[in-house]
Design an enzyme around this catalytic site. Sequence first.
Site, mmCIF file in Angstrom:
data_model
loop_
_atom_site.group_PDB
_atom_site.id
_atom_site.type_symbol
_atom_site.label_atom_id
_atom_site.label_comp_id
_atom_site.label_asym_id
_atom_site.label_seq_id
_atom_site.Cartn_x
_atom_site.Cartn_y
_atom_site.Cartn_z
ATOM 1 N N SER A 134 83.312 -16.083 -118.956
ATOM 2 C CA SER A 134 83.836 -16.188 -117.594
ATOM 3 C C SER A 134 84.566 -17.508 -117.389
ATOM 4 O O SER A 134 84.238 -18.525 -118.003
ATOM 5 C CB SER A 134 82.702 -16.061 -116.574
ATOM 6 O OG SER A 134 81.758 -17.099 -116.731
ATOM 7 N N ARG A 157 69.869 -19.945 -103.651
ATOM 8 C CA ARG A 157 70.504 -18.976 -104.554
ATOM 9 C C ARG A 157 69.830 -17.615 -104.410
ATOM 10 O O ARG A 157 68.625 -17.477 -104.602
ATOM 11 C CB ARG A 157 70.391 -19.473 -105.991
ATOM 12 C CG ARG A 157 70.638 -18.449 -107.066
ATOM 13 C CD ARG A 157 72.089 -18.142 -107.257
ATOM 14 N NE ARG A 157 72.282 -17.303 -108.448
ATOM 15 C CZ ARG A 157 73.347 -16.564 -108.668
ATOM 16 N NH1 ARG A 157 74.331 -16.558 -107.791
ATOM 17 N NH2 ARG A 157 73.450 -15.838 -109.749
ATOM 18 N N CYS A 191 70.793 -17.704 -123.643
ATOM 19 C CA CYS A 191 70.579 -19.065 -123.142
ATOM 20 C C CYS A 191 69.091 -19.262 -122.875
ATOM 21 O O CYS A 191 68.602 -18.847 -121.834
ATOM 22 C CB CYS A 191 71.412 -19.349 -121.892
ATOM 23 S SG CYS A 191 71.600 -17.976 -120.746
ATOM 24 N N GLU A 202 72.737 -21.851 -126.079
ATOM 25 C CA GLU A 202 72.822 -23.032 -125.221
ATOM 26 C C GLU A 202 72.044 -24.174 -125.872
ATOM 27 O O GLU A 202 70.828 -24.123 -125.977
ATOM 28 C CB GLU A 202 72.231 -22.689 -123.854
ATOM 29 C CG GLU A 202 72.385 -23.749 -122.796
ATOM 30 C CD GLU A 202 71.913 -23.265 -121.433
ATOM 31 O OE1 GLU A 202 71.481 -24.113 -120.643
ATOM 32 O OE2 GLU A 202 71.968 -22.046 -121.173
ATOM 33 N N HIS A 238 76.469 -26.577 -116.960
ATOM 34 C CA HIS A 238 75.651 -26.633 -115.748
ATOM 35 C C HIS A 238 75.860 -27.937 -114.979
ATOM 36 O O HIS A 238 75.337 -28.095 -113.879
ATOM 37 C CB HIS A 238 74.179 -26.469 -116.105
ATOM 38 C CG HIS A 238 73.886 -25.169 -116.797
ATOM 39 N ND1 HIS A 238 74.033 -23.950 -116.178
ATOM 40 C CD2 HIS A 238 73.493 -24.903 -118.064
ATOM 41 C CE1 HIS A 238 73.724 -22.988 -117.034
ATOM 42 N NE2 HIS A 238 73.397 -23.539 -118.176
ATOM 43 N N CYS A 241 77.690 -21.900 -121.974
ATOM 44 C CA CYS A 241 77.552 -20.675 -121.188
ATOM 45 C C CYS A 241 78.900 -20.371 -120.523
ATOM 46 O O CYS A 241 79.891 -21.063 -120.775
ATOM 47 C CB CYS A 241 76.443 -20.862 -120.144
ATOM 48 S SG CYS A 241 75.639 -19.337 -119.625
#
EC number: 2.1.1.14
Length: 764
Positions: A437, A519, A647, A669, A698, A730
């Site tokens: 992505s 979230r 991950c 990861e 991240h 990621c």
Amino acid sequence: MTTAHILGFPRIGAQRELKFALERYWRDGASADAERALVDTGRALRAEHWRIERDAGLDCVTVGDFAWYDHVLTTLAHVGGLPRRFGFDARALTLADYFAAARGNAAQPAMEMTKWFDTNYHYLVPEYSPATTFGPGVEWLFDEVREARALGYRAKAALVGPLTLLWLGKARDGLVERLALLPRLVPAYRALLARLREAGVDWVQIEEPIFSLDLPDAWRDAARPTYEALAPGAPKLLVATYFDDASEHAALLKALPVAGLHIDLVRADAQLDAFVADYPADKVLSCGIVDGRNVWRNDLDRSLARLAPVRDALGERLWVATSCSLLHVPVDLAHEPRLDEELKTWLAFAAQKTREVAALRDALVKGRAAVAAEFDDAAAAAAARRTSARIHNPLVKRRVAALTDADARRASAYSVRAAAQRARFGLPLLPTTTIGSFPQTPEIRRARAAFKQGVLDHLGYLEAMREQVRIAIDKQLAYGLDVLVHGEAERNDMVEYFGELLWGFAITSNGWVQSYGSRCVKPPLVYGDVYLPEPMTVGWASYAQSLSAKPVKGMLTGPVTMLQWSFVRDDQPRATTALQIALALRQETLDLEKAGIGMIQIDEPALREGLPLKARERAAYLDWAVRAFGIAASGVADDTQIHTHMCYSEFGDILPSIAALDADVISIETTRSNMELLDAFETFDYPNEIGPGVYDIHSPRVPDADEIERLILLALERIPAQRLWVNPDCGLKTREWRQVDAALAAMVDAAKRVRQKVEEEAPA
């Protein structure tokens, strides 16, 4: 009289009110006005949730299930146990302090997060050291008790138990054994419980889900002295286990000096007999028979038949409950106006589940006739679901039944495939790529929202997304990446996207659940046999491939991850549903291959998350999980390269299963571990190709080429250059393009430098 209660209610609100209030508070810099607004939102949500519980007919409301960010962090705040590195005054802890622990601040990084047992909720990991102390903390729980009592409710308080609180933490700074802190922690709990009794609380639900695990003897042995110390001066204590079978600890739990126990009959129905046998006359037994983790309506008649003998044995000492907190399900089915009406009759969200608990209590006390309409309606829904043609697809069942072991294996060994793939793609040493992505920009979100609202037509939406694919390909070519991706602009979520396109899945409008903090996620519903009606990703991948001669990876979410991140049907084994999803993905991989896509990535970030809590059940899970991946991936030719991405923070215990996936390339990861995670792959002698992450996506921080070069060289100490790929940790959807541009340019530069060194050092 038999008591009806729930272990907890979702915090976020029916319209995600808590999420938006939190984000306003953080955005406004934690100003006094923003804090007042947040506090008011929390108070209003609690009052609304208690009203729902009362109106459903529960005998008490639960306080203490609310948390501003996470209930484990809130429990630490109650007992003065936040990490010492933050330097907070436990008794004067502010909301700003609390959120600094959760999210980090200028001086300290955030606390670590990990999954709450085998759920998709994340908790903040306590940090314990030899210097850790406990004592009086925040007043929030007592504020909630006062609120509930002022509204006229009988309140039962809920707390994470002391043994579980220690178990969930990590030892640091030379602490050898977390249990060594128990003598410091117990007095803090004892003082908290005494104050709850003084506040008029009759019952405290003290949650010890670790008794559903394979506990070491030292932890088992700590239980009795802990509760012997807590019980005097406390309200009545209900020790709650959930998520799995606690029967191996039944004798120990029944001997605790507490007023009751709670067990999960949804995840472990067979444990009931072990608890009812010789059950102490001075204890209540709370039976969690309404599913707190899934969305399917309860078969009330079946549950009543299961509970009736327990009522006959225990009388009023039987309590009826949800299996666990309702934190894990959406708030209210009433907020799903667009969901299919027949499907809705099969569902129950949190508000509906509270009523199911009360209805079962009423049937046990007054007889089924007193609630006949509810029971008859539930029975009709259960019967309709069992026989619905929408659920049962004979074609899918025949395809699953026809699967053979050969269907789950590639036709040739990795060495043969690798040679074919090298000949086809001609990639350089240390090939560079990304995980899939790219940034979900405001432009992408606006186009998606306009399309969903009917403002933008289908063709307009397709062109908007195609423009984003063009941007992504152009940027990757400018960076100099060797293997490209289309960027996934069209995907709102890596599971929901496929759920919208596969038969047997349904998507809710408002079925949000909390993942952590603000979230929230909206899991799809897997309600029936899964079938692929038409290609899902071929158009996007083919268009992207048309823009470059370099290979473009097709991008799919794997069958186990689709399963783990959805609400899954409960009328057949999960393994069967996984195979159905795998067959649909197998067809998609074949369609991609037929369209000329030579590399296909099947992501399985949730493979490890699915591990059962009990060690004895893990081999069976890994067997069907590996088989499902193999079914999805193994129909393609030798020169089609299968990638996967995972991950995790640790791989050692499942490395044989990861190797059994037999993906040609696995990306993992590793940046934050400084490549130490590769040690397990080196020790295991992992045979296939590996792409250890060299860029921590991240963090907004952008690494330079020197830093990435150092990580690649560390990886080369463990993995031969011929099998090493270079990629980020990621996907990049949460980053900004300016960060991605700089980081990926640096990554390609670093890979070229190391490639040159390796080639120069190679023997002539």
